[in-house]
Design an enzyme around this catalytic site. Sequence first.
Site, mmCIF file in Angstrom:
data_model
loop_
_atom_site.group_PDB
_atom_site.id
_atom_site.type_symbol
_atom_site.label_atom_id
_atom_site.label_comp_id
_atom_site.label_asym_id
_atom_site.label_seq_id
_atom_site.Cartn_x
_atom_site.Cartn_y
_atom_site.Cartn_z
ATOM 1 N N GLY A 43 0.778 -1.240 0.000
ATOM 2 C CA GLY A 43 0.000 0.000 0.000
ATOM 3 C C GLY A 43 0.805 1.284 0.000
ATOM 4 O O GLY A 43 0.342 2.306 -0.496
ATOM 5 N N GLU A 98 4.070 4.182 6.023
ATOM 6 C CA GLU A 98 2.846 3.376 5.938
ATOM 7 C C GLU A 98 1.787 4.102 5.109
ATOM 8 O O GLU A 98 1.791 5.328 5.039
ATOM 9 C CB GLU A 98 2.268 3.163 7.351
ATOM 10 N N ASP A 99 0.880 3.332 4.543
ATOM 11 C CA ASP A 99 -0.247 3.950 3.836
ATOM 12 C C ASP A 99 -1.296 4.439 4.828
ATOM 13 O O ASP A 99 -1.765 5.567 4.756
ATOM 14 C CB ASP A 99 -0.866 2.984 2.806
ATOM 15 N N ASP A 102 -4.779 1.855 11.038
ATOM 16 C CA ASP A 102 -6.196 1.597 11.331
ATOM 17 C C ASP A 102 -6.266 1.153 12.797
ATOM 18 O O ASP A 102 -6.256 1.984 13.697
ATOM 19 C CB ASP A 102 -6.640 0.519 10.337
ATOM 20 N N LYS A 130 -6.782 6.508 10.983
ATOM 21 C CA LYS A 130 -8.193 6.463 11.401
ATOM 22 C C LYS A 130 -8.210 6.325 12.914
ATOM 23 O O LYS A 130 -8.303 5.206 13.432
ATOM 24 C CB LYS A 130 -8.871 5.216 10.813
ATOM 25 N N PHE A 151 -13.935 2.953 4.967
ATOM 26 C CA PHE A 151 -12.951 2.203 4.184
ATOM 27 C C PHE A 151 -12.598 3.009 2.939
ATOM 28 O O PHE A 151 -13.479 3.460 2.201
ATOM 29 C CB PHE A 151 -13.501 0.830 3.790
ATOM 30 N N VAL A 152 -11.304 3.206 2.715
ATOM 31 C CA VAL A 152 -10.877 4.056 1.600
ATOM 32 C C VAL A 152 -9.968 3.292 0.636
ATOM 33 O O VAL A 152 -9.315 2.323 1.015
ATOM 34 C CB VAL A 152 -10.129 5.317 2.108
#
Length: 180
Positions: A43, A98-99, A102, A130, A151-152
């Site tokens: 990602g 990191e992307d 979460d 998030k 969620f993206v």
Amino acid sequence: MAASVGEVLISSEQLELRIQELGSQISRDYAGKDLVMVGVLRGAVVFIADLLRQLEVPCEIDFMAVSSYGSSRDSSGVVRILKDLDDSITGRDVLIVEDIVDSGLTLNYLMRNLRARDPASLEVCSLLTKPERRRVEVPIRYTGFEIPNTFVVGYGLDHAQRYRNLDYVASLPEDSVPTL
Ligand code: IMP
């Protein structure tokens, strides 16, 4: 816009501007240091490629690939290393790229794993976070954008390996979101 994605949350212009700011900040903080950026596959590939080109300090890049057991949406915290770093990070200034953070479980595992290799410093730069979903606190030194609990996809982030090529970040409509 791709036909099946939802609302654009972060446009390519917003991404570009924020990444320029992050690049300046990181360049200031790492002047005179021995920076190794560790991209987390897959990602973070798009983000690290753009961030790297905003840096004005010498740096190297390396990659790790990890997979987290659990459903596609919920990581379990049990992480398997699929690809390890190519080079040693002992004594070096490591920045994990990191992307998205979460639950924080994947990053928590990665930080413990990399810290055990005795880097001179270990910090995190995540494009997205998030905070509402956090299950374990992780120190993120550089954050691109805080987003709500949705969620993206896009700009490297996928759903079932698709949408990574979008140059913006969008939400996925409810009916295509992976089940909890
Ligand atoms: P965590 O361990 O729960 O923090 O999960 C982190 C990983 O889950 C990220 O590196 C992503 O690969 C994936 N992930 C979490 N949220 C999203 C999302 O909204 N879209 C795409 N991937 C996500």
